[in-house]
Design a protein around this motif. Structure first.
Motif, mmCIF file in Angstrom:
data_model
loop_
_atom_site.group_PDB
_atom_site.id
_atom_site.type_symbol
_atom_site.label_atom_id
_atom_site.label_comp_id
_atom_site.label_asym_id
_atom_site.label_seq_id
_atom_site.Cartn_x
_atom_site.Cartn_y
_atom_site.Cartn_z
ATOM 1 N N ILE A 56 0.850 -1.206 0.000
ATOM 2 C CA ILE A 56 0.000 0.000 0.000
ATOM 3 C C ILE A 56 0.879 1.248 0.000
ATOM 4 C CG2 ILE A 56 -1.638 1.344 1.386
ATOM 5 C CD1 ILE A 56 -2.782 -1.348 2.383
ATOM 6 N N LYS A 57 1.916 1.225 0.854
ATOM 7 C CA LYS A 57 2.789 2.409 0.947
ATOM 8 C C LYS A 57 3.467 2.674 -0.394
ATOM 9 C CE LYS A 57 4.116 2.236 5.808
ATOM 10 N NZ LYS A 57 5.147 1.675 6.672
ATOM 11 N N GLN A 58 3.928 1.593 -0.991
ATOM 12 C CA GLN A 58 4.618 1.744 -2.289
ATOM 13 C C GLN A 58 3.662 2.293 -3.348
ATOM 14 O OE1 GLN A 58 6.780 -1.855 -3.288
ATOM 15 N NE2 GLN A 58 7.022 -1.090 -5.386
ATOM 16 N N ALA A 59 2.441 1.773 -3.337
ATOM 17 C CA ALA A 59 1.449 2.245 -4.314
ATOM 18 C C ALA A 59 1.111 3.705 -4.056
ATOM 19 C CB ALA A 59 0.190 1.379 -4.233
ATOM 20 N N ALA A 60 1.011 4.084 -2.773
ATOM 21 C CA ALA A 60 0.696 5.482 -2.436
ATOM 22 C C ALA A 60 1.838 6.399 -2.873
ATOM 23 C CB ALA A 60 0.437 5.610 -0.938
ATOM 24 N N LEU A 79 -2.547 -8.728 -11.771
ATOM 25 C CA LEU A 79 -3.290 -9.299 -10.630
ATOM 26 C C LEU A 79 -4.116 -10.503 -11.098
ATOM 27 C CD1 LEU A 79 -4.310 -9.295 -7.720
ATOM 28 C CD2 LEU A 79 -5.942 -7.501 -8.333
ATOM 29 N N ARG A 80 -4.785 -10.335 -12.242
ATOM 30 C CA ARG A 80 -5.614 -11.447 -12.735
ATOM 31 C C ARG A 80 -4.755 -12.667 -13.074
ATOM 32 N NH1 ARG A 80 -7.797 -10.476 -17.262
ATOM 33 N NH2 ARG A 80 -6.962 -8.432 -17.748
ATOM 34 N N GLU A 81 -3.566 -12.384 -13.637
ATOM 35 C CA GLU A 81 -2.694 -13.511 -14.006
ATOM 36 C C GLU A 81 -2.152 -14.223 -12.770
ATOM 37 O OE1 GLU A 81 0.012 -11.680 -16.765
ATOM 38 O OE2 GLU A 81 -1.616 -11.551 -18.259
ATOM 39 N N ARG A 82 -1.864 -13.438 -11.742
ATOM 40 C CA ARG A 82 -1.356 -14.054 -10.505
ATOM 41 C C ARG A 82 -2.451 -14.941 -9.875
ATOM 42 N NH1 ARG A 82 2.763 -16.182 -8.123
ATOM 43 N NH2 ARG A 82 2.869 -15.874 -5.885
ATOM 44 N N SER A 279 -5.761 -0.614 -3.800
ATOM 45 C CA SER A 279 -6.300 -1.917 -3.375
ATOM 46 C C SER A 279 -5.717 -3.048 -4.222
ATOM 47 C CB SER A 279 -7.814 -1.966 -3.522
ATOM 48 O OG SER A 279 -8.423 -1.149 -2.579
ATOM 49 N N GLN A 280 -5.607 -2.798 -5.527
ATOM 50 C CA GLN A 280 -5.093 -3.868 -6.386
ATOM 51 C C GLN A 280 -3.620 -4.153 -6.096
ATOM 52 O OE1 GLN A 280 -6.656 -4.371 -10.443
ATOM 53 N NE2 GLN A 280 -7.475 -2.311 -10.221
ATOM 54 N N MET A 281 -2.844 -3.097 -5.821
ATOM 55 C CA MET A 281 -1.439 -3.319 -5.497
ATOM 56 C C MET A 281 -1.317 -4.046 -4.148
ATOM 57 S SD MET A 281 0.338 -2.482 -8.002
ATOM 58 C CE MET A 281 -0.933 -2.716 -9.221
ATOM 59 N N ALA A 285 0.451 -7.612 -3.445
ATOM 60 C CA ALA A 285 1.367 -7.858 -2.315
ATOM 61 C C ALA A 285 0.886 -9.064 -1.498
ATOM 62 C CB ALA A 285 1.450 -6.617 -1.433
ATOM 63 N N ALA A 286 -0.447 -9.162 -1.333
ATOM 64 C CA ALA A 286 -0.992 -10.288 -0.554
ATOM 65 C C ALA A 286 -0.716 -11.623 -1.249
ATOM 66 C CB ALA A 286 -2.490 -10.105 -0.341
#
Ligand code: PLP
Length: 396
Positions: A56-60, A79-82, A279-281, A285-286
């Motif tokens: 989140i921090k990186q995305a922000a 994200l979809r591919e992961r 949220s997507q980033m 990360a999750a």
């Protein structure tokens, strides 16, 4: 003159969760210092995992220098591919069959839009209240309740006749039980026979540890022809406040000979501008190696608390279900209505639960306890069990 939607305005009762909050508020007005043990609504209790916070921090930071505007309405392909690689490729599902959203609630509502008004709809009972309230809020669809009964291990049994759409959920909220491979196969075969569509809510799939329980409906042969699956980061990674989920609309899925994947795509193009970049980033990360490890540990902590709640209640003589492949324990209490038990727990023992009947008429006689809690909360709860037992004995 603008006319309101009569189906929405005619919904008789308030949505379950605000009702619970109202009673809690009422208690806290009367007893502001009450030390309430919250085993109720099922929201997360642990902080976000470190890898997600870093994501989140990186995305922000990125947004502060090189802002991302509108993204693809179906979510970023990375994200979809992961997700596809981790969960679905082995079942022949590709990233183009995955649609990112801000959570299951939004997707379940979206899914209903793909089908005509006034359908024959099957809804398991008890169930997450969205399915029934959504259905009633749209039109005059004929609703068939599919009871989940104690004597059937709370497994839904397909009806003898056909229906158009059916809501299923596994692992199941509220009973905490999960559909077996055999039970899910019954449903897939039934849907193939009756050309019905299954809406499969898998919000709690991360809690499955039993090898006999399918983690996705697509483990079942033929399911790609009949099922839309809904998944969420809410309970698997603590995203209830961040919001991120996805659904699977397989290429093979058709209704009245019409493929549903392009229809869903059309709906997305018109109705959504996608989900927040942050949220997507956080989701990516999750799903990193570290994120998967951390979220798995977090789920294991919740599960451990569920085991402790259930074991302590069983040791005190309560009949309990669930709590193995799901974060909910379904406690049977005979002789009082589930609202009476809820009130007793709340007003006398300061324990917030959910009355089973709030999830449907077949939930009467039960209350639901959530294991989305910390160890301290469960320690306190266990200490209160003897008093609960005593008050129940006096009343029943
Ligand atoms: N489906 C079920 C069965 C749930 O219990 C919940 C939340 O408690 C949801 C969906 C909501 O999921 P989301 O947060 O992704 O909208």
């Amino acid at each position: 003159m603008a006319e309101i939607n009569p189906y929405l305005s005619n919904l008789s009762k308030k949505y379950l969760f605000p009702l619970i909050e109202e009673r809690l508020h009422d208690l806290l007005l009367k007893e502001p210092n009450a030390d309430v043990i919250r085993l109720g609504v099922g929201d997360i209790a642990l902080p976000l995992c470190q890898s997600i916070v870093e994501g989140i921090k990186q995305a922000a930071d990125e947004m502060g220098t090189n802002p991302h505007g509108y993204g693809p309405c179906n979510g970023f392909s990375i994200l979809r591919e992961r997700i596809a690689k981790l969960e679905y490729t082995s079942f022949g599902i590709s990233s183009d069959e995955i649609f990112i959203s801000d959570g299951i609630n939004a997707d379940v509502c979206a899914a209903r839009e793909l089908f005509a008004r006034n359908q024959k709809i099957g809804i398991i009972d008890p169930a997450y209240p969205l399915y029934l309230d959504l259905t009633r809020s749209i039109d005059n669809s004929e609703i068939t309740l599919i009871p989940l009964l104690e004597e059937n291990g709370f497994l839904p049994i397909p009806p003898a006749t056909g229906l158009n759409l059916v809501y299923l959920c596994s692992p199941h909220n509220p009973t905490g039980t999960a559909m077996t491979r055999e039970n899910l196969s019954l449903w897939v075969n039934w849907a193939l026979k009756h050309q019905a569509i299954l809406f499969f809510d898998a919000a709690y799939q991360a809690f499955i540890t039993d090898n006999d329980i399918p983690k996705t409906i697509y483990e079942i042969e033929g399911a790609k022809k009949v099922a839309i699956e809904f998944r969420s980061f809410s309970k698997s990674a603590g995203f209830t406040g961040l919001r991120l989920g996805y659904c699977i609309v397989p290429f093979e899925l058709q209704a009245s000979g019409f493929p549903l994947n392009p229809l869903w795509q059309k709906r997305q193009d018109i109705k959504t501008n996608g989900v927040s970049y942050i949220s997507q980033m956080a989701g990516i990360a999750a799903l990193s190696e570290k994120g998967l490890q951390e979220t798995k540990e977090q789920v294991a902590l919740y599960k451990e608390e569920g085991f402790r709640i259930k074991a302590a209640l069983q040791a005190a003589g309560f009949t309990c279900y669930g709590g193995v492949n799901a974060p909910y324990i379904w406690v049977k209490i005979e002789g009082l209505s589930s609202w009476d038990v809820f009130d007793l727990f709340l007003y006398k023992h300061h324990i917030l639960s959910i009355p089973g009947v709030g999830f449907g008429k077949f939930g009467e006689g039960f209350i639901r306890l959530s294991s989305f809690v910390t160890k301290d909360t469960v320690d306190k709860f266990i200490l209160r069990i003897p008093q609960i037992k005593e008050s129940l004995c006096e009343l029943i």
